[in-house]
Design an enzyme around this catalytic site. Structure first.
Site, PDB file in Angstrom:
ATOM      1  CB  CYS A 274      -0.912  -0.003   1.225  1.00 16.53           C
ATOM      2  SG  CYS A 274      -0.037   0.166   2.805  1.00 16.53           S
TER       3      CYS A 274
ATOM      4  CB  CYS B  28       0.822   4.473   7.957  1.00 22.94           C
ATOM      5  SG  CYS B  28      -0.552   4.567   6.797  1.00 22.94           S
TER       6      CYS B  28
ATOM      7  CG  HIS C  49      -0.689  -4.983  15.533  1.00 23.16           C
ATOM      8  ND1 HIS C  49      -0.329  -3.745  15.044  1.00 23.16           N
ATOM      9  CD2 HIS C  49      -0.583  -5.838  14.485  1.00 23.16           C
ATOM     10  CE1 HIS C  49      -0.017  -3.857  13.758  1.00 23.16           C
ATOM     11  NE2 HIS C  49      -0.164  -5.110  13.401  1.00 23.16           N
TER      12      HIS C  49
ATOM     13  CD  GLU D 259      -2.374   0.679  13.250  1.00 21.84           C
ATOM     14  OE1 GLU D 259      -3.490   1.232  13.309  1.00 21.84           O
ATOM     15  OE2 GLU D 259      -2.035  -0.068  12.305  1.00 21.84           O
TER      16      GLU D 259
ATOM     17  CB  CYS E 269      -6.354   1.878   6.459  1.00 21.49           C
ATOM     18  SG  CYS E 269      -5.137   1.797   5.137  1.00 21.49           S
TER      19      CYS E 269
ATOM     20  CB  SER F 264       1.156  -9.118   8.000  1.00 21.88           C
ATOM     21  OG  SER F 264       0.236  -8.287   7.321  1.00 21.88           O
ATOM     22  CB  SER F 265      -2.834  -7.084  11.820  1.00 21.67           C
ATOM     23  OG  SER F 265      -4.211  -7.055  12.143  1.00 21.67           O
TER      24      SER F 265
ATOM     25  CB  SER G   9       3.659  -5.554   4.946  1.00 22.50           C
ATOM     26  OG  SER G   9       3.007  -4.638   5.795  1.00 22.50           O
TER      27      SER G   9
END
Length: 456
Positions: free
Chosen positions: A112, A203, A231, A233, A334, A363-364, A425
């Site tokens: 992305c 991001c 996580h 983030e 997002c 990776s979520s 990712s």
């Protein structure tokens, strides 16, 4: 010559934190420190964040002088000629055939904009500071190939054990890259006070969530965060919040709504959400008004359903005339996450024999792409690298819940149609390498004669 750092200082340098607070920050990413030093509480967190970001040692735009070189490196290392060819043939509708294998490529997949930006800035930073020691506070993104490449470029990763980071190796004047997931306010404050050159690749969609939390605070609301408490983030996000509760799924959301409407066992509530709420959280008083935000990589449909659930809950409890005083919601989903999930739903409408999902196992957003076909009963294999495929007709893959499975003869003989996508990712080159292994395995398997006595 002009400084490569984009921002001009509007505040004098902050004093170094007391030794105790400094040690605490070194030991953990989400530790409690003195409120004044750590930017704890209310508007001061937003003010602390802004002060750090306005420093002359803070850069979030990358480096013009090295941008072109970094872009060239990324093209060489991550671009897939195969996927470029597939996308070029518009009339083929992202369908590619080799031998008896037909690949249907999702309309939206792979890197992305936020991830590509983060990796590009990290590459630019290495070029901009060829002799300085460079650190990253976490994996730049959730992809093993990209992180390994940075290690090969002599970029150091901050050690972490049991969710505690050891920042003690970072020295004054070192360059520190903040990853795409963001960093905690405590980490940012510590690095700023240490005098590091900070390069922020967070991001912008994550920053948008942080801005939503600021609005929750101004509305005197508790932030309900749809996410995973471990996580990176979410860890960064809750450090920007004042009062918060992390909710993983709709089942937990229903439990909280029932508590709001009917009350319940406070001790049971706090036990159920252990590690998922702000210090001193009291469900009796901190759920009077709520605002909903999310970890940007969660399922869009689930976040929307959760927000609607809390809105209806507050409507029942307080009535339409007072709803706005007890519930606020801002869209923090997002775009890239939404596009990849929508593309997966569209892909599942096509005739497929199986699905391949490529992306880092931590990776979520990729786990949620895997979750979509699982829910409709489509056989789907989530792999993080081409090494998961083979040798022979074998695959090592994971389910969306993290369960690892080894499956023999995963590719059927004869014509087969495979749906393919990759997480936000995942470099295109990784997806191409996975596909090349599948093409090779299927071609070799087709040439192996059936054992005598086995009917076709």
């Amino acid at each position: 010559a002009a400084s490569p750092w984009c921002r001009t200082a509007r505040h004098p340098p902050a004093p170094a934190p007391p030794a105790a607070a400094r040690r605490a920050v070194v030991m953990g990413a989400a530790v409690e420190t003195d409120t004044e030093e750590a930017g704890g509480g209310g508007e001061s967190k937003r003010a602390m964040r802004r002060k750090i970001m306005s420093s002359e040692n803070f850069n979030r735009r990358g480096f013009k002088d090295t941008k072109e070189d970094a872009a060239g490196m990324m093209v060489d290392e991550f671009t897939s000629s195969l996927l470029v060819d597939i996308k070029k043939v518009r009339e083929a509708m992202n369908v590619y055939k080799r031998g008896d294998v037909t690949v249907r490529l999702a309309e939206a997949y792979g890197f992305c904009w936020g991830v590509e930006r983060a990796v590009a800035i990290a590459y630019e930073t290495r070029k901009q500071f060829p002799n300085e020691k460079i650190w990253i506070t976490n994996e730049i993104i959730h992809n093993p190939l990209v992180n390994q490449r940075l290690k090969e470029m002599n970029v150091y990763f901050v050690p972490e054990e049991n969710m505690k980071k050891d920042l003690s190796g970072i020295g004054k004047g070192d360059v520190v890259v903040l990853p795409a997931f963001g960093a905690t306010l405590q980490e940012m404050n510590y690095l700023d006070n240490l005098g590091c050159q900070i390069v922020d690749t967070t991001c912008p969609w994550v920053s948008k969530v942080w801005n939503a939390l600021d609005k929750h605070r101004r509305a005197d609301c508790t932030s309900i965060i749809h996410g995973k408490w471990k996580h990176e983030e979410t860890i960064a996000t809750v450090s920007m919040a004042e009062t918060y509760l992390i909710i993983l799924n709709l089942e937990q959301a229903e439990y909280v709504c029932n508590y709001i409407l009917n009350g319940g066992d406070k001790e049971e509530f706090l036990k159920k959400f252990e590690n998922c709420h702000s210090e001193g959280f009291d469900p009796e008083t901190d759920l009077v008004a709520v605002g909903v935000a999310n970890q940007t990589t969660m399922l869009k449909s689930e976040t929307e359903a959760m927000a609607k659930m809390f809105e209806k809950c507050m409507l029942r409890k307080y009535g339409p005339q007072d709803l706005n005083a007890h519930f606020v919601s801002f869209n923090t989903i997002c775009d890239a996450t939404q596009e990849r999930q929508d593309a997966m739903f569209d892909l599942l409408k096509e005739p497929l024999d199986l699905m391949i999902v490529v992306g880092g196992f931590n990776s979520s957003n990729t786990s949620h792409l895997q979750e979509i076909p699982e829910k409709v009963g489509m056989k789907s294999f989530w792999v993080d690298s081409p090494e998961c495929v083979g040798p022979g007709n074998k695959i090592i893959y994971r389910m969306s819940d993290g369960t690892e499975i080894v499956e023999e003869n995963f590719l059927p003989k004869g014509p087969v149609t495979i749906g393919v996508t990759s997480g936000a990712s995942t470099p295109d080159k990784v997806l191409e390498d996975v596909l090349e292994r599948i093409f090779l395995i299927h071609a070799i398997d087709a040439e192996v004669p059936e054992p005598a006595g086995v009917s076709k």
